[in-house]
Design an enzyme around this catalytic site. Sequence first.
Site, PDB file in Angstrom:
ATOM      1  N   HIS A 157       0.820  -1.221   0.000  1.00  0.00           N
ATOM      2  CA  HIS A 157       0.000   0.000   0.000  1.00  0.00           C
ATOM      3  C   HIS A 157       0.851   1.269   0.000  1.00  0.00           C
ATOM      4  O   HIS A 157       0.339   2.342  -0.293  1.00  0.00           O
ATOM      5  CB  HIS A 157      -0.925   0.006   1.222  1.00  0.00           C
ATOM      6  CG  HIS A 157      -2.018  -1.018   1.138  1.00  0.00           C
ATOM      7  ND1 HIS A 157      -3.318  -0.698   0.849  1.00  0.00           N
ATOM      8  CD2 HIS A 157      -1.997  -2.369   1.260  1.00  0.00           C
ATOM      9  CE1 HIS A 157      -4.058  -1.803   0.816  1.00  0.00           C
ATOM     10  NE2 HIS A 157      -3.275  -2.830   1.071  1.00  0.00           N
ATOM     11  N   ASP A 364       3.556   9.483  -0.790  1.00  0.00           N
ATOM     12  CA  ASP A 364       2.352   8.749  -0.415  1.00  0.00           C
ATOM     13  C   ASP A 364       2.132   7.617  -1.403  1.00  0.00           C
ATOM     14  O   ASP A 364       2.287   7.817  -2.613  1.00  0.00           O
ATOM     15  CB  ASP A 364       1.141   9.692  -0.437  1.00  0.00           C
ATOM     16  CG  ASP A 364       0.138   9.375   0.654  1.00  0.00           C
ATOM     17  OD1 ASP A 364       0.031   8.198   1.035  1.00  0.00           O
ATOM     18  OD2 ASP A 364      -0.541  10.310   1.118  1.00  0.00           O
TER      19      ASP A 364
HETATM   20  P1  ADP Z   1      -3.101   6.892   4.963  1.00  0.00           P
HETATM   21  O1  ADP Z   1      -3.560   5.504   4.606  1.00  0.00           O
HETATM   22  O2  ADP Z   1      -1.620   7.103   4.881  1.00  0.00           O
HETATM   23  O3  ADP Z   1      -3.636   7.387   6.270  1.00  0.00           O
HETATM   24  P2  ADP Z   1      -4.922   7.804   2.841  1.00  0.00           P
HETATM   25  O4  ADP Z   1      -5.176   9.194   2.363  1.00  0.00           O
HETATM   26  O5  ADP Z   1      -4.687   6.823   1.758  1.00  0.00           O
HETATM   27  O6  ADP Z   1      -3.708   7.878   3.860  1.00  0.00           O
HETATM   28  O7  ADP Z   1      -6.157   7.284   3.675  1.00  0.00           O
HETATM   29  C1  ADP Z   1      -6.576   7.988   4.793  1.00  0.00           C
HETATM   30  C2  ADP Z   1      -7.987   7.557   5.172  1.00  0.00           C
HETATM   31  O8  ADP Z   1      -8.219   7.956   6.515  1.00  0.00           O
HETATM   32  C3  ADP Z   1      -9.045   8.254   4.330  1.00  0.00           C
HETATM   33  O9  ADP Z   1     -10.070   7.347   4.028  1.00  0.00           O
HETATM   34  C4  ADP Z   1      -9.537   9.374   5.217  1.00  0.00           C
HETATM   35  O10 ADP Z   1     -10.903   9.699   5.038  1.00  0.00           O
HETATM   36  C5  ADP Z   1      -9.329   8.809   6.600  1.00  0.00           C
HETATM   37  N1  ADP Z   1      -9.054   9.901   7.541  1.00  0.00           N
HETATM   38  C6  ADP Z   1      -8.053  10.792   7.502  1.00  0.00           C
HETATM   39  N2  ADP Z   1      -8.145  11.680   8.506  1.00  0.00           N
HETATM   40  C7  ADP Z   1      -9.230  11.358   9.206  1.00  0.00           C
HETATM   41  C8  ADP Z   1      -9.886  11.886  10.377  1.00  0.00           C
HETATM   42  N3  ADP Z   1      -9.446  12.969  11.020  1.00  0.00           N
HETATM   43  N4  ADP Z   1     -10.981  11.242  10.814  1.00  0.00           N
HETATM   44  C9  ADP Z   1     -11.449  10.159  10.173  1.00  0.00           C
HETATM   45  N5  ADP Z   1     -10.900   9.627   9.077  1.00  0.00           N
HETATM   46  C10 ADP Z   1      -9.805  10.197   8.605  1.00  0.00           C
END
Ligand code: ADP
Length: 460
Positions: A157, A364
């Site tokens: 991932h 990322d």
């Molecule tokens: P990573 O897997 O590195 O965290 P991604 O952008 O691929 O990054 O996925 C992040 C996920 O987490 C997304 O689905 C996003 O909606 C969720 N997310 C990020 N910040 C928050 C938050 N403050 N509260 C709830 N969900 C969150």
Amino acid sequence: MSRLIVVSNRVNPPSEAGVGTSGGLAMALAAALREDRGIWFGWSGQTTESFTGQLSMQKVGGVTVALMDLDEQDRQEYYNGYANKTLWPLFHYRVDLAAYERSFSEGYQRVNVRFAETLLPLIEPDDLIWVQDYHLIPLASELRRRGVKNRIGFFLHIPWPARGIFTTLPRHEELARTLFDYDLVGFQTEDFRDAFADYVAHEGGGGVLGEEATAFGVTTRIGAFPIGIDYAEFVASIDSPQAEAAHARILASANGRKLIVGVDRLDYSKGLEDRFLAYEQFLADNPDQLERVFLLQIATPSRDEVDAYQDIRASLEAVTGRINGEYSTMDWVPIRYVHRSHRRDELAGVYRAADVGLVTPLRDGMNLVAKEFVAAQDGEDPGVLILSRFAGAADQMTEALIVNPFSREEVAEAIRQALAMPLEERVRRWRALSEGVRRDDVVAWREGFVARLEASRSDV
Ligand code: ADP
């Protein structure tokens, strides 16, 4: 059709509470597991004093999950250690943060053996086994060593780093060699796949021909399988009462000002400090915009047992305080920084209220926030996505304003351009973006990977 066994560090099936709270990956995997009588196996997140190897099987949201506990030493050496202090920083190009301690690599190896031994009795001859992410790279080798002949796939991932970065890992060949015990290795983008191919050619004494990679005298299949969001579920969540309430609340508090939004896990790979400094540059360059916009940054607490995460939290709070101290007026604060988690449907409402989505990670694997932001927009009056060229998503989302997140000037200029963008251009860009996000969703990702794994033979 074969039964599917998904293996990941943490098991996270959709709770009965459902859509509003579960991630797209969880939803998509759960759907497949329900259809195929599958199993989702992994760590419970709990620790015991010493490792028991006991399996707890439960049905959650119609999915059979098989959980095992680890011990406290495992948590420190494998999870906080090799996974999050060695591999995560290294694969995100932070060689300066990567820690190499012998106990970490021993813990990583030990836990992968524990995964293999605990999973072994659950495996039936026709099962497809799909291993997720960097915590479990050596798992196929441990299963093969125990006689497992099933087809086993692996999906990474996070980014696969450039050769010069990966080779800073002590005993990198051993780790890379274990990938060749899979029948299929998936990366998020062609770039990451190519970086792996480059490594294989220069360090593994092999090469890549089409989708076959050979190194260390063994061959596997590799490919790019960009992950998506659960588009249908996400779009449906915009009409939920939670999304509507969040949307209304933000608009009321915006008081006619334009909203720039950032939503990230609080992680150094997300480039939050650089983002804030670029926004400060934008304010300095565009005095006419003072009091007319604000940046809402939602940052989920993450991995706070690891020092680097405590450091980033402190430095971000300091930068926010400094910028707000310098620019705030009696009734305007330029940065609203919210350090907590939110329901996904609330986030959908926040995205929809925003004029600009600021997604500027320094590295990322994919970045799903960029895709969620696009899916949440109103097609008649959509917001503009600013996206880092170093997010895997930039490969697909070329109609976003693509920026170099290391350049404050470039990001500041993109913010200016986004806020000034005419409706017709916003709609044109959004249509192209949303078409891609809808088509290349998480179900397409899952089906694409599983079909390819099914078609692969273990004797390549
Ligand atoms: P990573 O897997 O590195 O965290 P991604 O952008 O691929 O990054 O996925 C992040 C996920 O987490 C997304 O689905 C996003 O909606 C969720 N997310 C990020 N910040 C928050 C938050 N403050 N509260 C709830 N969900 C969150």
